[in-house]
Design a protein around this motif. Structure first.
Motif, PDB file in Angstrom:
ATOM      1  N   ASP A 219       0.802  -1.221   0.000  1.00  0.00           N
ATOM      2  CA  ASP A 219       0.000   0.000   0.000  1.00  0.00           C
ATOM      3  C   ASP A 219       0.835   1.271   0.000  1.00  0.00           C
ATOM      4  O   ASP A 219       0.296   2.374  -0.014  1.00  0.00           O
ATOM      5  N   SER A 220       2.179   1.100   0.012  1.00  0.00           N
ATOM      6  CA  SER A 220       3.037   2.284   0.000  1.00  0.00           C
ATOM      7  C   SER A 220       4.446   1.866  -0.388  1.00  0.00           C
ATOM      8  O   SER A 220       4.802   0.683  -0.341  1.00  0.00           O
TER       9      SER A 220
ATOM     10  N   SER B 133       0.151  13.265 -10.381  1.00  0.00           N
ATOM     11  CA  SER B 133      -0.196  11.874 -10.124  1.00  0.00           C
ATOM     12  C   SER B 133      -0.537  11.146 -11.421  1.00  0.00           C
ATOM     13  O   SER B 133      -0.140   9.983 -11.626  1.00  0.00           O
TER      14      SER B 133
ATOM     15  N   GLU C 110      -9.592   8.795  -5.367  1.00  0.00           N
ATOM     16  CA  GLU C 110      -8.532   8.115  -4.619  1.00  0.00           C
ATOM     17  C   GLU C 110      -7.161   8.591  -5.076  1.00  0.00           C
ATOM     18  O   GLU C 110      -6.245   8.786  -4.261  1.00  0.00           O
TER      19      GLU C 110
ATOM     20  N   GLU D  18      -6.471  11.486  -6.209  1.00  0.00           N
ATOM     21  CA  GLU D  18      -6.276  12.839  -5.676  1.00  0.00           C
ATOM     22  C   GLU D  18      -5.853  12.823  -4.220  1.00  0.00           C
ATOM     23  O   GLU D  18      -5.026  13.634  -3.784  1.00  0.00           O
ATOM     24  N   THR D  19      -6.389  11.882  -3.445  1.00  0.00           N
ATOM     25  CA  THR D  19      -6.185  11.918  -1.996  1.00  0.00           C
ATOM     26  C   THR D  19      -5.053  11.017  -1.504  1.00  0.00           C
ATOM     27  O   THR D  19      -4.438  11.297  -0.474  1.00  0.00           O
ATOM     28  N   ASN D  20      -4.787   9.917  -2.226  1.00  0.00           N
ATOM     29  CA  ASN D  20      -3.761   8.974  -1.755  1.00  0.00           C
ATOM     30  C   ASN D  20      -3.117   8.309  -2.970  1.00  0.00           C
ATOM     31  O   ASN D  20      -3.506   7.214  -3.381  1.00  0.00           O
ATOM     32  N   PHE D  21      -2.142   9.001  -3.541  1.00  0.00           N
ATOM     33  CA  PHE D  21      -1.528   8.492  -4.769  1.00  0.00           C
ATOM     34  C   PHE D  21      -0.915   7.109  -4.583  1.00  0.00           C
ATOM     35  O   PHE D  21      -1.100   6.223  -5.429  1.00  0.00           O
ATOM     36  N   GLU D  22      -0.173   6.893  -3.494  1.00  0.00           N
ATOM     37  CA  GLU D  22       0.533   5.628  -3.335  1.00  0.00           C
ATOM     38  C   GLU D  22      -0.431   4.454  -3.297  1.00  0.00           C
ATOM     39  O   GLU D  22      -0.195   3.406  -3.898  1.00  0.00           O
ATOM     40  N   GLU D  23      -1.536   4.604  -2.591  1.00  0.00           N
ATOM     41  CA  GLU D  23      -2.511   3.522  -2.524  1.00  0.00           C
ATOM     42  C   GLU D  23      -3.100   3.250  -3.910  1.00  0.00           C
ATOM     43  O   GLU D  23      -3.242   2.090  -4.324  1.00  0.00           O
ATOM     44  N   ALA D  24      -3.433   4.308  -4.645  1.00  0.00           N
ATOM     45  CA  ALA D  24      -3.964   4.140  -6.002  1.00  0.00           C
ATOM     46  C   ALA D  24      -2.933   3.515  -6.932  1.00  0.00           C
ATOM     47  O   ALA D  24      -3.249   2.651  -7.761  1.00  0.00           O
TER      48      ALA D  24
END
Length: 854
Positions: free
Chosen positions: A299-300, A494, A742, A744-750
Motif C-alpha cells: 500500500d506504500s 499523479s 482516490e 487525488e487523496t492517496n496516490f501511493e494507494e492508487a
C-alpha cells in the motif's frame, strides 16, 4: 626404458610438431581426468575399484595409417584400462573429479594417434574431461579435450570416439579419421524417430508445440505463416490425447528432467542445483495458492521496502491451500528463505526516491535493463505500420502543441533535423493484442508511445506519453488515444506518474518476451542444434562457437517447462498473460539475422550513422549512450578475434565455399533451424570470408554480450517493483470516478492498486533474482579451458582478445567516474556495468558470460 631423439619441425599451416626417431619405444603413458556423477559420490571408492577392474577400456586410433579391411578407418590399437588414481596432483581437481593413469602399448602401425575409443562396461555413466598422452613416439604429447558423459556400452551401437585437439577443415582431415568424423555427426543427427532418452546424444528440431496442456491450449509456434518461430530441440515425446499436434508435457515431479543431450545439461554445482530447485518450487506456487499466502496488497513505497529491510514472514507448517495441493514450508523456504530479506536492488541502494524522477525514467532507456528499444524519431507525428483496413487510423495523436514549448527554444522541425527527438514506441507491437489482453485476462494495459528530447547535457527528458486503446466499436475504426505531458504536483503530477507506470509495464513485458527471450534465448537455440549436427568437433568454427552455447539448450528447456509454458511464471507475472508467447511470435515475423549485429541495430533504430572518422565507423546520435558505447567496444573486440582466428584456417573465399560442413551448417540453419525464414534474401550467402566473419561475430555477440546487457540488470533495476512493474490491473481513472478521487487523496494507494499485485510481485522478484545471478563455475568472455586447441596462432589471438577485454573493463570504469557523462550513473548513482567483461559470482550487475547459461 625408451630412448628418443626429438627435434621440432614445422608442419602444415605452420604448426609445430615433434619428430621422434624411435629406439626401443613400447609404452605410452596417459592421464585421464574423470568426473563421477554426484549421486554415486557416497560409493566413490567402490566405483574406483570397478573402474580399475578393467571395466573401462580405451583404444587409440591412428591418424596416419588406414585399415583397408575396415573401410579405410584409422587402425585401432589394443585396449588399455584405467589404472590407479593419481593422488599427487600438481593441479587441484574440482569436487568429484579424479585423475587416473593409463598405459597404452605403442604399436608402430598406429603411429601418431588422432582419436581414441572408450568402452564403458560399468553400470554407471561418468564424465570424461580430458586425456593427455605423454611422449608419443613421432609426436610428443597429445591432448584430448573430451568434456562428455560416457554411458554404459549397452546404450551405444558403437563405442564412443574422442578426437585430439587438432583442428581440421573437412577436406584436410587425415584420411584415417574421416570416417570417424562423418560417423560421429551421423550419430548426433539421429534418425528423427522415437522418444529420446537421457543417454541419447541426438540433436534434432521441433516446433514449440509443448507449451500447452490438456486444460490450457496454446498455439503451435513454428511451421506456419501465422505463428512463425525458431525451432527448439526435439524430445520425441508423444502427443497430447486431445490434440495430436501438441506434445505431451512432463508432470511436475519430473518436469525438470526434460530431454536435452546430457552434455548440454548443467555441470554438477551447488549453485545450479539451487537454480533447478528454485524453478521447480516457483512452478508449484503459480495460481491461487500464491495469492492465498500473500493476500494483503502493498500500500506504500515504505511497505515495499520491508521485503528488503525486514524480510518476508512465512506462515508456520504445511499449508492446505486447495483441493489436492499442499504447499509446504520447505517449498516456500527454497524461494523466500526463512524470514529471508531480499537483497536491496541497486536502483534504490543510494537513494530510495531517485528512480521516480523523469531523468531516471529516460536514462534507463539508454543504460537500463532494456536499452535496445529506443529509437530516433525521424518523422512527426509518429506513424503506424499496422494494416489500415484491419486497424484503421493508428497514427499518433501527439501534436506540435503538446511538445513544442518543451524543446528548449527549438522548433519541432529543427529538433527533428538535429536528431534531438527520440521515441519508445510499443504502439504497433501491442495494439493487435490489446483487445484480447484487456478482455480475456485480468490485465488492463494501453498501447504506448513515449517521446523524449535530447538536452545539451546529453540526458533525455520525456516530452509526452500517448496511451491508446482499440476503438470500442471495432478495430477497423482506429485507436482512441490520450496524451499526457510532464507535471510534478497535484492531480496532474499523479496522472503523469501513472502514465510513466503504464509505459514501464509495457517496457518490462516487451523486454522479457522480446528483447530477452525471443532475441537471445530462442533465436540462438537453432544455431546450437545445427552446430552439433553439422560441424565436427574438429572443425575450426565448432571450436570457435562451442563455448558460446554452454547450457543454453538446458536453460531453454527449463524455461519451456516452468517459465514460458501455459500458466507458467511469465504468464503469471507479465501483462500479456496467455498471449505472451503468441505475441513474441508476431514479432519474430520481422526478425532479420543480419540486423542483430550491433552496428546494424543502432543504424536501423536511427541511434547511429556511418562515419569513417568516428571510432568503429559509427557516430552515435546520443554520445553518452552507455549500452552502445561499451557495446561497440565489445563488438569490435569480438569481430577482431573472429577475423584473426578464422584467417588462420581460411586463406581464400574459395575455402569458405568449398567447406562442406560449413555449407551444410549454414543451409540447415536457414532451412530447418530458422525454417520459417527460409528463402528470405537477407541471409548471408556464406560465400566469402567476410560473410563468415560477420556471421560468427553476430552469433557470439547475441550469446554473450547482448544477453548479458539485457539479463543481469533484471534484479538491480527490476527487483524494486515500483521502478519496473510488470502488470497493470486497471486503466487510467476517469475524472469524477471513485478511482480518480482516490488518486487525488492517496496516490501511493492508487498506484499500488494499479500495478502488479503483491503475490505476483514477490514471484516475479524471486524469479529475476535467480536469473540475475552468476554461478561459481561461470565462464566469462575471453575465458576458455586450457588445451582446447593445439594451434599456436589461434591461442595467441585469444590472448590478445583477453588483453583487449581487460582494457575495455578499465575504460568502462573510467567512464563511470567521468562527471560529464551523466547517463553512466544517473540520479540513482548506479554505475553502468552490465557490459563490464568479468564478474564475481552472485548478484553483481556486471559480467559477460560466454553463453546464455541462465
Amino acid at each position: 626404458m625408451s630412448h628418443n631423439i626429438i627435434q621440432v619441425v614445422t608442419g602444415e599451416n605452420g604448426r609445430k610438431k615433434m619428430k621422434c626417431e624411435i629406439s626401443q619405444c613400447s609404452k605410452i603413458q596417459g592421464t585421464a581426468i574423470v568426473l563421477i556423477k554426484k549421486n554415486v559420490l557416497n560409493i566413490l571408492h567402490d566405483f574406483f575399484d570397478k573402474l580399475t577392474g578393467k571395466t573401462v577400456s580405451l583404444q587409440l586410433i591412428s591418424a596416419i595409417n588406414c585399415d583397408p579391411e575396415d573401410g579405410q578407418r584409422g587402425k585401432i590399437g589394443r585396449p588399455a584400462y584405467l589404472e590407479k588414481r593419481n593422488t599427487t596432483m600438481s593441479t587441484p581437481l574440482k569436487e568429484g573429479e579424479v585423475q587416473f593413469q593409463i598405459t597404452f602399448d605403442w604399436e608402430e602401425e598406429i603411429g601418431v594417434p588422432g582419436a581414441f575409443t572408450v568402452r564403458n562396461d560399468h553400470h554407471d555413466e561418468f564424465y570424461l574431461k580430458t586425456l593427455t598422452l605423454e611422449h608419443v613416439p613421432g609426436h610428443g604429447s597429445i591432448h584430448f579435450d573430451c568434456n562428455s558423459w560416457v554411458y554404459p556400452a549397452k546404450f551405444y551401437k558403437k563405442d564412443r570416439v574422442f578426437f585430439s585437439n587438432m583442428t581440421y577443415l573437412p577436406y584436410k582431415t587425415p584420411m584415417p579419421l574421416r570416417k570417424y568424423r562423418e560417423e560421429e555427426l551421423e550419430i548426433l543427427r539421429g534418425d528423427g524417430k522415437g522418444e529420446l532418452q537421457e543417454a541419447d546424444r541426438v540433436y534434432d528440431y521441433a516446433y514449440y508445440n509443448d507449451l500447452g496442456d490438456q486444460k490450457h491450449a496454446r498455439p503451435v509456434l513454428g511451421g506456419s505463416t501465422d505463428h512463425p518461430y525458431p525451432r527448439r530441440v526435439r524430445t520425441g515425446r508423444g502427443p497430447v490425447d486431445s490434440d495430436p499436434c501438441n506434445e505431451s508435457r512432463l508432470p511436475l515431479p519430473e518436469s525438470l528432467s526434460i530431454y536435452v543431450p546430457r552434455d548440454e545439461r548443467f555441470s554438477p554445482s551447488k549453485n545450479k542445483d539451487f537454480l533447478v530447485n528454485s524453478l521447480k518450487s516457483i512452478r508449484q506456487l503459480i495460481g491461487p495458492e500464491l495469492k492465498s499466502l500473500f493476500d494483503r496488497e502493498f500500500d506504500s513505497y515504505k511497505d515495499v521496502l520491508t521485503i528488503y529491510e525486514e524480510g518476508i514472514k512465512l506462515p508456520d507448517g504445511p499449508l492446505h491451500i486447495s483441493k489436492g495441493k499442499n504447499i509446504t514450508l520447505e517449498i516456500l523456504n527454497v524461494i523466500f528463505g526463512s524470514d529471508r530479506k531480499f537483497p536491496m536492488p541497486q536502483v534504490i541502494q543510494v537513494n530510495e526516491l531517485a528512480w521516480s524522477s523523469d531523468e531516471e525514467f529516460a536514462r534507463e532507456l539508454l543504460a537500463g535493463v532494456n536499452p535496445v528499444s529506443i529509437r530516433c524519431l525521424e518523422e512527426f507525428p509518429p506513424k503506424s505500420k499496422l494494416n489500415y483496413k484491419q486497424f484503421g487510423d493508428q497514427n499518433s495523436s501527439i501534436t506540435k502543441e503538446h511538445i513544442e514549448n518543451k524543446l528548449h527554444g527549438m522548433s519541432l522541425d529543427e529538433a527533428i533535423e538535429k536528431n534531438k527527438l527520440f521515441i519508445l514506441d510499443y504502439h504497433d507491437v501491442l495494439m493487435p493484442y490489446l483487445r484480447l489482453i484487456n478482455e480475456e485476462t485480468s490485465t488492463k494495459i494501453y498501447a504506448s508511445r513515449t517521446l523524449l528530447f535530447l538536452k545539451e547535457d546529453g540526458t533525455l527528458k520525456p516530452l509526452a506519453i500517448e496511451l491508446s486503446l482499440p476503438h470500442p466499436e471495432g478495430d477497423q475504426f482506429g485507436a482512441v488515444s490520450n496524451v499526457y505531458t510532464p507535471a510534478e504536483h497535484g492531480i496532474e503530477g499523479s496522472i503523469w506518474k501513472l502514465a510513466k507506470a503504464y509505459v514501464a509495464v509495457n517496457d518490462s513485458g516487451c523486454h522479457q518476451l522480446i528483447s530477452h527471450w525471443l532475441n537471445t534465448h530462442a533465436v540462438i537455440e537453432p544455431f546450437v542444434i545445427a552446430t552439433n549436427r553439422q560441424l565436427s568437433v574438429l572443425h575450426p568454427v565448432y571450436k570457435l562457437l562451442h563455448p558460446h552455447f554452454r547450457d543454453t539448450l538446458y536453460i531453454n528447456a527449463l524455461a519451456r517447462q516452468v517459465l514460458i509454458n501455459a500458466e507458467g511464471v511469465l504468464e503469471a507475472t507479465v501483462f500479456p498473460g496467455k498471449y505472451s508467447m503468441e505475441m513474441s511470435s508476431a514479432i519474430y515475423k520481422d526478425w532479420i539475422f543480419t540486423d542483430q549485429a550491433l552496428p546494424e541495430d543502432l543504424k536501423k533504430r536511427g541511434m547511429a550513422i556511418e562515419d569513417e572518422n568516428s571510432p568503429n565507423g559509427l557516430r552515435l546520435m546520443i554520445e553518452d549512450y552507455p549500452f552502445a558505447v561499451d557495446g561497440l567496444e565489445i563488438w569490435s573486440a569480438i569481430k577482431k578475434l573472429v577475423k584473426q582466428y578464422c584467417s588462420f584456417y581460411y586463406k581464400t573465399n574459395d575455402m569458405v565455399r568449398q567447406d562442406s560442413e560449413l555449407q551444410s551448417w549454414w543451409k540447415e540453419i536457414q532451412e530447418k533451424g530458422h525454417g520459417d525464414k527460409k528463402g528470405e534474401l537477407w541471409w548471408p550467402r556464406m560465400q566469402t570470408f567476410d560473410e563468415l566473419i560477420e556471421t560468427c561475430t553476430i552469433i557470439i555477440w547475441i550469446a554473450s554480450a547482448l544477453h548479458a546487457a539485457i539479463n543481469f540488470g533484471q534484479y538491480p533495476y527490476g527487483g524494486y517493483l515500483p521502478n519496473r512493474p510488470t502488470i497493470s490491473r486497471r486503466l487510467m481513472p476517469e475524472k469524477g470516478s471513485a478511482e480518480y478521487r482516490e488518486l487525488e487523496t492517496n496516490f501511493e494507494e492508487a498506484f499500488f492498486k494499479t500495478i502488479t499485485a503483491k503475490p505476483q510481485a514477490l514471484l516475479g522478484i524471486s524469479l529475476v533474482e535467480i536469473l540475475s545471478m552468476h554461478s561459481p563455475d561461470e565462464e566469462y568472455l575471453g575465458q576458455r579451458a586450457p588445451g582446447w586447441t593445439s594451434d599456436t596462432e589461434p591461442l595467441q589471438a585469444f590472448k590478445k582478445f583477453q588483453e583487449t577485454l581487460e582494457g575495455i573493463g578499465k575504460r568502462i570504469s573510467d567512464r563511470n567516474i567521468d562527471t560529464k557523462l551523466k547517463n553512466r550513473i544517473g540520479p540513482v548513482n548506479m554505475p553502468y556495468t552490465l557490459l563490464f567483461p568479468t564478474s564475481e559470482e552472485g548478484l553483481t550487475g556486471k559480467g559477460i558470460p560466454n553463453s546464455i547459461s541462465i
